[in-house]
Design a protein around this motif. Structure first.
Motif, short mmCIF file in Angstrom:
data_model
loop_
_atom_site.label_atom_id
_atom_site.label_comp_id
_atom_site.label_asym_id
_atom_site.label_seq_id
_atom_site.Cartn_x
_atom_site.Cartn_y
_atom_site.Cartn_z
N VAL A 133 -6.38 -2.06 -5.84
CA VAL A 133 -5.27 -2.85 -6.37
C VAL A 133 -5.80 -4.24 -6.68
N ALA A 134 -5.35 -4.83 -7.79
CA ALA A 134 -5.78 -6.18 -8.16
C ALA A 134 -4.65 -6.88 -8.91
N PRO A 135 -4.62 -8.21 -8.81
CA PRO A 135 -3.61 -8.97 -9.56
C PRO A 135 -4.01 -9.12 -11.02
N GLY A 136 -3.00 -9.28 -11.86
CA GLY A 136 -3.24 -9.55 -13.27
C GLY A 136 -2.18 -10.50 -13.79
N PRO A 137 -2.20 -10.79 -15.07
CA PRO A 137 -1.22 -11.72 -15.65
C PRO A 137 0.18 -11.11 -15.69
N GLY A 138 0.95 -11.36 -14.63
CA GLY A 138 2.30 -10.82 -14.54
C GLY A 138 2.37 -9.35 -14.18
N VAL A 139 1.26 -8.79 -13.73
CA VAL A 139 1.19 -7.37 -13.41
C VAL A 139 0.35 -7.15 -12.15
N VAL A 140 0.43 -5.93 -11.66
CA VAL A 140 -0.45 -5.47 -10.59
C VAL A 140 -1.22 -4.28 -11.17
N TYR A 141 -2.53 -4.31 -11.01
CA TYR A 141 -3.36 -3.20 -11.48
C TYR A 141 -3.60 -2.25 -10.31
N TRP A 142 -3.65 -0.96 -10.64
CA TRP A 142 -3.87 0.06 -9.63
C TRP A 142 -4.71 1.16 -10.27
N ASN A 143 -5.74 1.64 -9.58
CA ASN A 143 -6.68 2.58 -10.18
C ASN A 143 -7.02 3.72 -9.21
N PRO A 144 -6.02 4.54 -8.85
CA PRO A 144 -6.26 5.61 -7.89
C PRO A 144 -7.02 6.79 -8.49
N VAL A 145 -7.50 7.65 -7.64
CA VAL A 145 -8.15 8.89 -8.07
C VAL A 145 -7.10 9.77 -8.73
N LYS A 146 -7.48 10.42 -9.84
CA LYS A 146 -6.56 11.34 -10.52
C LYS A 146 -6.05 12.38 -9.53
N GLY A 147 -4.77 12.68 -9.68
CA GLY A 147 -4.16 13.69 -8.83
C GLY A 147 -3.60 13.16 -7.52
N THR A 148 -3.77 11.86 -7.27
CA THR A 148 -3.29 11.29 -6.00
C THR A 148 -2.19 10.26 -6.21
N THR A 149 -1.70 10.12 -7.43
CA THR A 149 -0.79 9.02 -7.73
C THR A 149 0.58 9.14 -7.08
N GLY A 150 0.84 10.21 -6.39
CA GLY A 150 2.08 10.31 -5.64
C GLY A 150 1.87 10.36 -4.14
N GLU A 151 0.61 10.32 -3.72
CA GLU A 151 0.28 10.57 -2.32
C GLU A 151 -0.30 9.38 -1.57
N THR A 152 -0.87 8.43 -2.25
CA THR A 152 -1.58 7.36 -1.56
C THR A 152 -0.60 6.37 -0.92
N PRO A 153 -1.07 5.57 0.02
CA PRO A 153 -0.18 4.56 0.61
C PRO A 153 0.45 3.62 -0.43
N PHE A 154 -0.33 3.20 -1.41
CA PHE A 154 0.23 2.31 -2.42
C PHE A 154 1.25 3.04 -3.29
N ALA A 155 1.00 4.31 -3.59
CA ALA A 155 1.96 5.10 -4.36
C ALA A 155 3.29 5.18 -3.63
N LYS A 156 3.24 5.37 -2.34
CA LYS A 156 4.47 5.45 -1.54
C LYS A 156 5.17 4.10 -1.48
N LEU A 157 4.40 3.02 -1.48
CA LEU A 157 4.99 1.69 -1.48
C LEU A 157 5.76 1.44 -2.78
N ILE A 158 5.12 1.67 -3.92
CA ILE A 158 5.77 1.35 -5.19
C ILE A 158 6.92 2.31 -5.51
N ALA A 159 6.99 3.44 -4.82
CA ALA A 159 8.08 4.39 -5.04
C ALA A 159 9.35 4.01 -4.29
N ARG A 160 9.30 3.01 -3.43
CA ARG A 160 10.47 2.63 -2.65
C ARG A 160 11.61 2.18 -3.57
#
Length: 174
Positions: free
Chosen positions: A127-154
């Motif tokens: 995860v990294a900051p950007g201009p008005g955004v947050v960048y996220w670069n998880p492994v394919k196939g894990t975008t619903g399973e990782t801790p950050f994925a669960k955070l942003i799904a709240r």
């Protein structure tokens, strides 16, 4: 007149189906120029005059009225989307990863998401900051399973965030 990008949250998933032609017709009916929808995931480019907050409120109200769902959008100037795409800090061409850009309309929410970053495993949830955004670069196939994925799904982030794959953003800007 400014060039805008409206990123609708939760469209064509979870039972909320909006045809691109209907979406474009609604934006045109609102008096916007150069309306174009991109893909079937709630992406609209258009030209309009006005303040961001006023345009956002007008669009959300119109979407609620016309399509009957709790509409939330992120509204960005085209130049802001260009800046977000250009500054992507990870290897966007890594075939093992999914390059995501998370747009936040609330600075407090963006800060909360970024504060989670140092506690995450960078091999799993870079995860990294950007201009008005947050960048996220998880492994394919894990975008619903990782801790950050669960955070942003709240649900608390529903009204103030939406994410797009970097490839989708490039199509929006094309």
């Amino acid at each position: 007149m400014d060039d805008w990008v409206a990123l609708l949250r939760g469209v064509n998933v979870g039972g909320i189906t909006i045809r691109s032609a209907d979406l474009a017709a609604e934006f045109t009916a609102l008096g916007f120029d150069r309306v174009r929808t991109v893909l079937a995931s709630g992406n609209v480019t258009f030209a309009a005059t006005g303040e961001r907050a006023d345009l956002k409120a007008t669009i959300e109200s119109a979407l609620r009225r016309r399509f009957g769902y709790e509409a939330w959008i992120i509204l960005a100037l085209r130049s802001e989307v260009v800046a977000a795409v250009t500054a992507f800090p990870f290897d966007a061409d890594d075939p093992a990863r999914q390059p995501w850009v998370i747009f936040c309309s609330d600075d407090t929410v963006m800060r909360l998401l970024l504060e989670a970053g140092p506690g995450l495993d960078p091999a799993v949830d870079p995860v990294a900051p950007g201009p008005g955004v947050v960048y996220w670069n998880p492994v394919k196939g894990t975008t619903g399973e990782t801790p950050f994925a669960k955070l942003i799904a709240r649900s608390r982030f529903r009204a103030t965030t939406t994410n797009r794959n970097l490839r989708t953003l490039r199509k929006i800007l094309a």
